[in-house]
Write a protein that holds these residues in place. Structure first.
Motif, PDB file in Angstrom:
ATOM      1  N   SER A 217      59.592  66.513  53.252  1.00  0.00           N
ATOM      2  CA  SER A 217      60.249  65.613  54.204  1.00  0.00           C
ATOM      3  C   SER A 217      60.032  64.152  53.816  1.00  0.00           C
ATOM      4  CB  SER A 217      59.725  65.863  55.618  1.00  0.00           C
ATOM      5  OG  SER A 217      60.029  67.173  56.045  1.00  0.00           O
ATOM      6  N   ARG A 218      58.851  63.848  53.282  1.00  0.00           N
ATOM      7  CA  ARG A 218      58.593  62.462  52.843  1.00  0.00           C
ATOM      8  C   ARG A 218      59.559  62.062  51.731  1.00  0.00           C
ATOM      9  NH1 ARG A 218      52.003  62.226  52.140  1.00  0.00           N
ATOM     10  NH2 ARG A 218      51.472  63.237  54.107  1.00  0.00           N
ATOM     11  N   GLN A 219      59.780  62.952  50.801  1.00  0.00           N
ATOM     12  CA  GLN A 219      60.686  62.654  49.693  1.00  0.00           C
ATOM     13  C   GLN A 219      62.118  62.488  50.194  1.00  0.00           C
ATOM     14  OE1 GLN A 219      59.642  61.794  46.934  1.00  0.00           O
ATOM     15  NE2 GLN A 219      57.582  62.635  46.790  1.00  0.00           N
ATOM     16  N   ILE A 220      62.490  63.298  51.183  1.00  0.00           N
ATOM     17  CA  ILE A 220      63.835  63.180  51.749  1.00  0.00           C
ATOM     18  C   ILE A 220      64.011  61.826  52.430  1.00  0.00           C
ATOM     19  CG2 ILE A 220      65.339  64.078  53.579  1.00  0.00           C
ATOM     20  CD1 ILE A 220      64.379  66.879  52.845  1.00  0.00           C
ATOM     21  N   VAL A 221      62.987  61.397  53.169  1.00  0.00           N
ATOM     22  CA  VAL A 221      63.057  60.076  53.814  1.00  0.00           C
ATOM     23  C   VAL A 221      63.099  58.967  52.762  1.00  0.00           C
ATOM     24  CG1 VAL A 221      61.810  58.446  55.279  1.00  0.00           C
ATOM     25  CG2 VAL A 221      61.927  60.857  55.930  1.00  0.00           C
ATOM     26  N   LYS A 222      62.300  59.123  51.701  1.00  0.00           N
ATOM     27  CA  LYS A 222      62.275  58.118  50.620  1.00  0.00           C
ATOM     28  C   LYS A 222      63.659  57.958  49.995  1.00  0.00           C
ATOM     29  CE  LYS A 222      59.843  57.023  46.288  1.00  0.00           C
ATOM     30  NZ  LYS A 222      58.780  57.468  45.355  1.00  0.00           N
ATOM     31  N   VAL A 223      64.318  59.065  49.747  1.00  0.00           N
ATOM     32  CA  VAL A 223      65.657  59.028  49.152  1.00  0.00           C
ATOM     33  C   VAL A 223      66.670  58.460  50.149  1.00  0.00           C
ATOM     34  CG1 VAL A 223      67.552  60.515  48.390  1.00  0.00           C
ATOM     35  CG2 VAL A 223      65.248  60.844  47.465  1.00  0.00           C
ATOM     36  N   PHE A 224      66.521  58.818  51.419  1.00  0.00           N
ATOM     37  CA  PHE A 224      67.401  58.279  52.464  1.00  0.00           C
ATOM     38  C   PHE A 224      67.307  56.751  52.493  1.00  0.00           C
ATOM     39  CE2 PHE A 224      68.143  56.819  56.806  1.00  0.00           C
ATOM     40  CZ  PHE A 224      69.366  57.405  57.106  1.00  0.00           C
ATOM     41  N   HIS A 225      66.084  56.232  52.400  1.00  0.00           N
ATOM     42  CA  HIS A 225      65.900  54.778  52.383  1.00  0.00           C
ATOM     43  C   HIS A 225      66.517  54.155  51.135  1.00  0.00           C
ATOM     44  CE1 HIS A 225      62.227  54.798  55.308  1.00  0.00           C
ATOM     45  NE2 HIS A 225      63.377  55.058  55.904  1.00  0.00           N
ATOM     46  N   ALA A 226      66.353  54.824  49.994  1.00  0.00           N
ATOM     47  CA  ALA A 226      66.859  54.281  48.732  1.00  0.00           C
ATOM     48  C   ALA A 226      68.373  54.098  48.768  1.00  0.00           C
ATOM     49  CB  ALA A 226      66.474  55.200  47.582  1.00  0.00           C
ATOM     50  N   VAL A 227      69.062  54.975  49.477  1.00  0.00           N
ATOM     51  CA  VAL A 227      70.523  54.917  49.513  1.00  0.00           C
ATOM     52  C   VAL A 227      71.026  54.268  50.805  1.00  0.00           C
ATOM     53  CG1 VAL A 227      72.653  56.283  49.481  1.00  0.00           C
ATOM     54  CG2 VAL A 227      70.696  56.961  48.055  1.00  0.00           C
TER      55      VAL A 227
ATOM     56  N   GLY B 116      75.774  46.178  63.408  1.00  0.00           N
ATOM     57  CA  GLY B 116      76.222  47.162  64.383  1.00  0.00           C
ATOM     58  C   GLY B 116      75.310  48.366  64.388  1.00  0.00           C
ATOM     59  N   LYS B 117      75.746  49.414  65.072  1.00  0.00           N
ATOM     60  CA  LYS B 117      74.957  50.635  65.137  1.00  0.00           C
ATOM     61  C   LYS B 117      74.918  51.318  63.774  1.00  0.00           C
ATOM     62  CE  LYS B 117      76.037  51.510  69.998  1.00  0.00           C
ATOM     63  NZ  LYS B 117      76.647  52.459  70.966  1.00  0.00           N
ATOM     64  N   CYS B 118      73.864  52.092  63.559  1.00  0.00           N
ATOM     65  CA  CYS B 118      73.744  52.834  62.303  1.00  0.00           C
ATOM     66  C   CYS B 118      74.745  53.989  62.311  1.00  0.00           C
ATOM     67  CB  CYS B 118      72.321  53.381  62.143  1.00  0.00           C
ATOM     68  SG  CYS B 118      71.080  52.121  61.820  1.00  0.00           S
ATOM     69  N   PRO B 119      75.722  53.977  61.418  1.00  0.00           N
ATOM     70  CA  PRO B 119      76.713  55.056  61.395  1.00  0.00           C
ATOM     71  C   PRO B 119      76.168  56.294  60.695  1.00  0.00           C
ATOM     72  CG  PRO B 119      77.161  53.509  59.636  1.00  0.00           C
ATOM     73  CD  PRO B 119      75.978  52.956  60.384  1.00  0.00           C
ATOM     74  N   ASP B 120      76.903  57.400  60.805  1.00  0.00           N
ATOM     75  CA  ASP B 120      76.537  58.589  60.038  1.00  0.00           C
ATOM     76  C   ASP B 120      76.601  58.263  58.551  1.00  0.00           C
ATOM     77  OD1 ASP B 120      76.442  59.803  62.446  1.00  0.00           O
ATOM     78  OD2 ASP B 120      77.901  61.377  62.000  1.00  0.00           O
ATOM     79  N   PRO B 121      75.702  58.831  57.747  1.00  0.00           N
ATOM     80  CA  PRO B 121      75.809  58.617  56.300  1.00  0.00           C
ATOM     81  C   PRO B 121      77.108  59.206  55.776  1.00  0.00           C
ATOM     82  CG  PRO B 121      74.185  60.319  56.799  1.00  0.00           C
ATOM     83  CD  PRO B 121      74.564  59.699  58.099  1.00  0.00           C
ATOM     84  N   THR B 122      77.739  58.531  54.842  1.00  0.00           N
ATOM     85  CA  THR B 122      78.990  59.014  54.271  1.00  0.00           C
ATOM     86  C   THR B 122      78.721  60.143  53.284  1.00  0.00           C
ATOM     87  OG1 THR B 122      78.930  57.467  52.414  1.00  0.00           O
ATOM     88  CG2 THR B 122      79.938  56.684  54.466  1.00  0.00           C
ATOM     89  N   ASN B 123      79.780  60.860  52.918  1.00  0.00           N
ATOM     90  CA  ASN B 123      79.635  61.935  51.928  1.00  0.00           C
ATOM     91  C   ASN B 123      79.167  61.386  50.579  1.00  0.00           C
ATOM     92  OD1 ASN B 123      80.301  64.163  53.505  1.00  0.00           O
ATOM     93  ND2 ASN B 123      82.504  63.856  53.217  1.00  0.00           N
ATOM     94  N   LEU B 124      79.638  60.185  50.239  1.00  0.00           N
ATOM     95  CA  LEU B 124      79.209  59.568  48.982  1.00  0.00           C
ATOM     96  C   LEU B 124      77.715  59.271  49.006  1.00  0.00           C
ATOM     97  CD1 LEU B 124      82.137  57.111  48.143  1.00  0.00           C
ATOM     98  CD2 LEU B 124      81.476  59.187  46.903  1.00  0.00           C
ATOM     99  N   GLN B 125      77.230  58.767  50.148  1.00  0.00           N
ATOM    100  CA  GLN B 125      75.802  58.484  50.276  1.00  0.00           C
ATOM    101  C   GLN B 125      74.989  59.766  50.202  1.00  0.00           C
ATOM    102  OE1 GLN B 125      76.016  56.339  54.029  1.00  0.00           O
ATOM    103  NE2 GLN B 125      75.471  54.413  53.006  1.00  0.00           N
ATOM    104  N   LEU B 126      75.443  60.794  50.907  1.00  0.00           N
ATOM    105  CA  LEU B 126      74.730  62.071  50.910  1.00  0.00           C
ATOM    106  C   LEU B 126      74.712  62.679  49.499  1.00  0.00           C
ATOM    107  CD1 LEU B 126      76.135  63.537  54.239  1.00  0.00           C
ATOM    108  CD2 LEU B 126      73.772  62.825  53.832  1.00  0.00           C
ATOM    109  N   GLN B 127      75.814  62.554  48.787  1.00  0.00           N
ATOM    110  CA  GLN B 127      75.877  63.099  47.430  1.00  0.00           C
ATOM    111  C   GLN B 127      74.902  62.374  46.506  1.00  0.00           C
ATOM    112  OE1 GLN B 127      77.815  65.845  46.654  1.00  0.00           O
ATOM    113  NE2 GLN B 127      76.552  65.788  44.795  1.00  0.00           N
ATOM    114  N   GLU B 128      74.804  61.052  46.671  1.00  0.00           N
ATOM    115  CA  GLU B 128      73.855  60.282  45.862  1.00  0.00           C
ATOM    116  C   GLU B 128      72.422  60.688  46.195  1.00  0.00           C
ATOM    117  OE1 GLU B 128      72.660  55.619  44.830  1.00  0.00           O
ATOM    118  OE2 GLU B 128      74.334  56.049  46.187  1.00  0.00           O
ATOM    119  N   MET B 129      72.156  60.946  47.468  1.00  0.00           N
ATOM    120  CA  MET B 129      70.822  61.397  47.868  1.00  0.00           C
ATOM    121  C   MET B 129      70.490  62.740  47.233  1.00  0.00           C
ATOM    122  SD  MET B 129      70.762  60.456  51.943  1.00  0.00           S
ATOM    123  CE  MET B 129      71.637  59.015  52.533  1.00  0.00           C
ATOM    124  N   LEU B 130      71.470  63.644  47.185  1.00  0.00           N
ATOM    125  CA  LEU B 130      71.241  64.954  46.576  1.00  0.00           C
ATOM    126  C   LEU B 130      70.851  64.819  45.111  1.00  0.00           C
ATOM    127  CD1 LEU B 130      74.166  67.116  48.059  1.00  0.00           C
ATOM    128  CD2 LEU B 130      71.750  67.223  48.656  1.00  0.00           C
TER     129      LEU B 130
END
Length: 477
Positions: free
Chosen positions: A210-220, A234-248
């Motif tokens: 989970s720490r690594q997942i949070v680290k990657v979430f922050h990086a992107v 503004g409010k934090c929107p849902d992460p986009t598919n492009l962002q999620l793909q980069e995190m993967l």
């Protein structure tokens, strides 16, 4: 399951427009009662909810099965309506102090089901369909919140939480309710906002994956968020598919393989759920919660049954150590949070001219026992509401409690580390148990009583240890 418990499946709580003072009413749903009583004969009481959930989520579109699904859903909607009512009462209790709303106002945001129609879900569990008496379905023009709670509930997951806890979580996160609370200055953070602002101490409670997942979430996500803030806030929107793909792709570098963006999104939400336990909501909860129907306060059911019995620490040692630090930390918390509030007021565009009235206002409240309504003309404020926004004794109490719990937790972890009773950082289970027991201790010692004093309104008796410490500070500053 006794008769009172089982009746939750055929009595639905709904808004009572005829009685604004009461705000809600309980209605018997005969078709739900008949359906439940038939099922109780063929399965044990413990299996009833599971049976209803399986029936409701079945993917069968024959007329008889559709009606069966709709009736099972109706029984569950009755059950969930009770959870929504209790959730609104609990959420309301988290905001101590004088405020211009109550739990009945919250009900109008979420208690929108009268139980008059059967509702089923499509095969993908995305769309609500109204089921007519002749078995014809058509898309619902309005999404019932009770059905949305059931739609999102993963009834077939072994790791699922109880339906009661799920209802509370969904009620807290309901967009309309959150918007309502935001009008009164109460911020409810989304999963993405919570993950974006997570602090190192919170990350320390997580497992390595989970720490690594949070680290990657922050990086992107945090990187892109910072770029966006240069343009708009503004409010934090849902992460986009492009962002999620980069995190993967980044997670693969850490040896973490997640197959799809939706799976990653689901894991991120699970991490946010863990972090939420340590967020301000959990620290605002009192030791006791009120039953607004009877006016009686009862002990929170989620409190640990064992107090002070932490690992191998001797009970007497833990009591002496906590007592030794507690009052010192409480005084420190009061001093720091008052100082922070004054600094915040001074930096506020709207309230900077009133910042110098904060300490005199607290003295009127805690030393002269005046209400906010009485304080307003003394301090030459425009209204009770303005006085509430400036002084907000309930918010100060919550902040002092949070600081006190965190400081005591740090103290105990340090002591446990010295004695070799836990690893540093500690395991999530150890940390959660310790935090719960410290919260239990501070609530019993001071914060439950202090919260009740504020909620008492007129003729309040400010005799708690918190009030005494606050007066000591005010009389010397």
């Amino acid at each position: 399951m006794n008769t009172a418990s089982i009746s939750r499946y055929w009595t639905i709580w709904c808004i009572n427009l005829a009685n604004q003072q009461m705000g809600y009413k309980k209605c018997d749903v005969s078709s739900a009662r008949d359906f439940v009583q038939q099922r109780v004969q063929s399965c044990s009481n413990d299996e009833l909810q599971s049976t209803l959930l399986e029936n409701f989520h079945a993917d069968n579109w024959t007329i008889n099965e559709l009606i069966n699904r709709g009736l099972a859903g109706l029984c569950l909607r009755c059950y969930v309506s009770y959870g929504i009512l209790k959730s609104c009462q609990k959420i309301n209790s988290l905001f101590s102090g004088e405020k211009s709303f109550n739990y009945r106002d919250l009900l109008r945001c979420v208690l929108d089901d009268d139980g008059n129609k059967l509702v089923v879900l499509d095969s993908d569990r995305q769309t609500q369909f109204i089921l007519s008496e002749d078995g014809v379905t058509h898309p619902a023009t309005y999404k019932l919140f009770t059905v949305e709670v059931l739609r999102k509930f993963k009834h077939d997951s072994q790791a699922r939480m109880s339906l009661d806890n799920w209802t509370y979580l969904q009620t807290k996160q309901n967009p309309e309710l959150r918007n309502f609370l935001s009008e009164f200055g109460f911020q409810c953070h989304s999963d993405w906002s919570l993950l974006n602002r997570v602090r190192p101490k919170q990350i320390a409670i997580l497992a390595e994956r989970s720490r690594q997942i949070v680290k990657v979430f922050h990086a992107v996500y945090r990187r892109d968020r910072r770029k966006q803030r240069k343009i708009t806030v503004g409010k934090c929107p849902d992460p986009t598919n492009l962002q999620l793909q980069e995190m993967l792709e980044l997670l693969q570098e850490y040896g973490i393989i997640i197959n799809a963006t939706e799976d990653l999104k689901s894991e991120l939400k699970q991490v946010a759920m863990q972090l939420r336990q340590y967020d301000i909501w959990s620290y605002r909860e009192p030791l006791e919660t009120p039953d607004y129907d009877t006016g009686v306060y009862s002990l929170r059911r989620d409190l640990p049954t064992v107090c002070y019995d932490i690992s191998n620490l001797d009970k007497q040692e833990i009591v002496e150590l906590v007592n030794q630090k507690f009052q010192e930390i409480l005084s420190e918390a009061i001093s720091q949070e008052i100082s922070h509030t004054i600094t915040k007021l001074k930096s506020s565009k709207n309230y900077a001219p009133l910042a110098h009235k904060y300490l005199p206002g607290l003295k009127l409240y805690y030393c002269e026992f005046k209400s906010l309504k009485e304080i307003a003309p003394v301090l030459e404020m425009t209204s009770w509401d303005q006085t509430r926004r400036i002084l907000n004794p309930g918010e100060l109490l919550c902040k002092v409690r949070t600081f006190t719990v965190q400081k005591l937790l740090e103290c105990m972890l340090k002591e446990a580390g010295i004695r070799g009773l836990t690893t540093i950082p500690p395991t999530p289970e150890y940390l959660q148990t310790l935090a719960e027991q410290i919260e239990n201790f501070v609530d019993v010692e001071v914060f439950t009583e202090a919260g009740e004093e504020i909620r008492a309104g007129k003729n309040r008796s400010l005799d708690s240890l918190y009030a005494q410490k606050l007066r000591d500070y005010l009389l010397t500053n």
